[in-house]
Write an enzyme that holds these catalytic residues in place. Sequence first.
Site, short mmCIF file in Angstrom:
data_model
loop_
_atom_site.label_atom_id
_atom_site.label_comp_id
_atom_site.label_asym_id
_atom_site.label_seq_id
_atom_site.Cartn_x
_atom_site.Cartn_y
_atom_site.Cartn_z
N LYS A 116 41.86 38.54 33.83
CA LYS A 116 40.77 38.04 34.41
C LYS A 116 39.80 36.50 33.50
O LYS A 116 39.77 35.66 33.80
CB LYS A 116 39.03 37.92 34.50
N GLU B 209 30.31 37.53 33.00
CA GLU B 209 29.98 36.49 34.31
C GLU B 209 28.18 36.95 34.40
O GLU B 209 26.91 38.11 34.67
CB GLU B 209 30.76 36.95 34.88
N HIS C 207 32.12 47.83 45.42
CA HIS C 207 32.87 46.66 45.52
C HIS C 207 34.95 46.84 46.61
O HIS C 207 35.95 46.23 45.89
CB HIS C 207 33.74 46.32 44.01
N ARG D 212 49.61 38.62 46.09
CA ARG D 212 50.73 39.23 46.34
C ARG D 212 50.27 38.18 47.65
O ARG D 212 48.87 38.20 48.38
CB ARG D 212 50.48 40.35 45.79
P1 ADP Z 1 38.59 42.97 41.03
O1 ADP Z 1 39.37 42.73 40.22
O2 ADP Z 1 37.79 44.80 40.25
O3 ADP Z 1 38.84 43.22 42.52
P2 ADP Z 1 36.82 40.83 41.21
O4 ADP Z 1 36.68 40.45 40.20
O5 ADP Z 1 37.87 40.72 42.74
O6 ADP Z 1 37.13 42.66 41.53
O7 ADP Z 1 35.75 41.19 41.96
C1 ADP Z 1 35.26 42.22 43.16
C2 ADP Z 1 33.84 42.29 43.89
O8 ADP Z 1 32.92 42.14 42.68
C3 ADP Z 1 33.46 40.93 44.41
O9 ADP Z 1 34.19 40.68 46.16
C4 ADP Z 1 32.22 41.01 44.94
O10 ADP Z 1 31.49 41.74 45.17
C5 ADP Z 1 31.67 41.43 42.99
N1 ADP Z 1 31.89 40.44 41.84
C6 ADP Z 1 32.28 39.83 41.65
N2 ADP Z 1 31.88 39.08 40.59
C7 ADP Z 1 30.71 39.14 40.87
C8 ADP Z 1 29.85 38.04 40.35
N3 ADP Z 1 29.48 37.60 39.14
N4 ADP Z 1 28.27 38.16 40.81
C9 ADP Z 1 28.00 39.22 41.56
N5 ADP Z 1 29.20 39.81 42.35
C10 ADP Z 1 30.51 40.10 42.37
#
Ligand code: ADP
Length: 638
Positions: free
Chosen positions: A121, A205, A240, A302
Amino acid sequence: MTDPKPITSLLIANRGEIACRIIRTARAMGIRTVAVYSDADAKALHVRQADEAVHIGPSPARESYLVGERIIAAAKATGAEAIHPGYGFLSENADFAQSVIDAGIIWVGPNPDSIRAMGLKDAAKERMIAAGVPVTPGYLGSDQSPERLAAEAAAVGYPVLIKAVAGGGGKGMRRVDDPSDFADALVSCQREAASSFGNTQVLIEKYILSPRHIEVQVFGDTHGNVVHLFERDCSLQRRHQKVIEEAPAPGMDAATREAICAAAVKAAKAVDYVGAGTIEFIADASEGLRADRIWFMEMNTRLQVEHPVTEEITGVDLVEWQLRVASGEVLPKRQEELSINGWAMEARLYAEDPTTGFLPSIGRLVSLDLYDDSARVDTGVEEGSEVSPFYDPMIAKVIVHDEDRGGALRALASHLEIARVWPVKTNKGFLVRLLQSQDVQDAKLDTGLIERNFATLTQRPSLSARTLSDASAWLLRDSSDFNRLVTGLTGFRVNRNDTARQRMQVDGQSVAFEYDPTPPGSRFEHGFADLQIDGSQFVQVEGDIFEIRWDRSDGGLAHGAAADGAILSPMPGRIIAVEVAAGDVVTKGQKLVTLEAMKMEHSLTAPFDGTVAELTAVDGGQVSEGAVLVRLTAADAA
Ligand code: ADP
């Protein structure tokens, strides 16, 4: 650049619904398909649907679906020209992609370098910043000392999210609201990151309030073209994990769409992307969707689980595009040839029990009908299949397409409502309540919606006396027991206006109700009127399924106790009778406590011979669901 040569044979390095999904398109394109399978999947649908199948090892994925060498060996043994990884498993494993290519096999996916660029990330975000794609404010540095991370969190401003750079699937994330909790959250996030991903590096973040998850489907070819296929909204999440996905995103105006889709194409171009990919964004939706409040989150290199909603609104078969691009063809459509038609929505139907915190519910799908004649149902199981403990317990994805969002919502809810799945427990009723909830209807979406409404969404409806009367009449309609039922009822006369006290078992609990002899309405035309298994009648209410039996014992069923002898209240209600005292010796089937809930009486009985060790139930007392009413010690344990 070599001339495109169509792929003629394809190995699918996956299982379940996605393997079946890929086989469907491959077959339509005249491509020979090869499945791989573990011990647990010897009789699985994907194995039977493929032209050929190769056994690759024991049931645990680590010993079969995740063993790259076995998959490559299977491709060589069957002469498969290409490998499609599906999603999950090895799909985002750059080393595996490289070894497929090194073995002279076509990899249906992006270059290993693109996968690597987006795999972590922090590196992905750096790359996006360089490409001019807006990213969520935060800290990406290599100084990982707790002091520095805490200082950066303070600079970003609370609430913050600590994310494992190697995280995925919603794992390795901690929201922190208060600086005093930061140190503990960091340790626990790093611990999870170490055990799940073998990498303790984190980033910080800004935690976005009112977050909506918006993602854009992108597609690239080997000739340098990249297009987008518009956005999906995946804000309805539980821990999530996506629960419902839709396309397009509600409330997205043309200018905002233009901006984020352009950013997605820029992101894909920055990593020379080839094939199907998804750029995930997070939006601060506190004041609607605005282009300056949508930030890059990550890229999935993917095909996504939720790709069907994009297929439904664009009319594109994304798997077909993947196979064409992998064979060297130019993208079948240019950007200006793509447009959005109507509204699509997908629900993930899972074998899991919402009343036990969504624990997987494994076992045989004795009865299964998902009405795939009137909705798109992507599944890897059929009636009689086993939901095994080894893999993700998804039963199916149900996808609907309609003219507008309201139509799609109604279609999806009514599909799920009548779908028949037994005896494996599912999230069906939960999904129906979610789709029918006011916020979802009004498109007031954010990723916290499910959590906020958790209690209501997971609460199974109560059965009315009317439903129970109908069910008992159906259950006994052809049976000589009907006479016994009739004569056994106090005050029962064949007078339509009469009612009588009746007792049935609902999911193993004895329930008393006023029998209503007016004929059943039409409610049983759908659902379970015709389904009786082992003398049980199945009734669906709001998508939840109940098992109803004629209660012969009158004392209730010998169920309802937790393993430790605790008798729990099955629903919120009022205690109307306590029939035992602490220290009493009771026999199996003996009435302990009677609960009144939703105008019905529920008698809780002793599941075994024993002694009343603890009595918490008080006559007249209100109890919540799951409250311990009585605790018994078994006679043989004393
Ligand atoms: P993963 O790779 O585990 O799927 P992501 O980075 O895609 O993780 O984040 C998964 C979920 O977490 C997102 O869909 C959102 O709901 C929540 N999320 C991620 N980043 C943030 C953020 N900065 N603020 C609020 N919610 C977040």
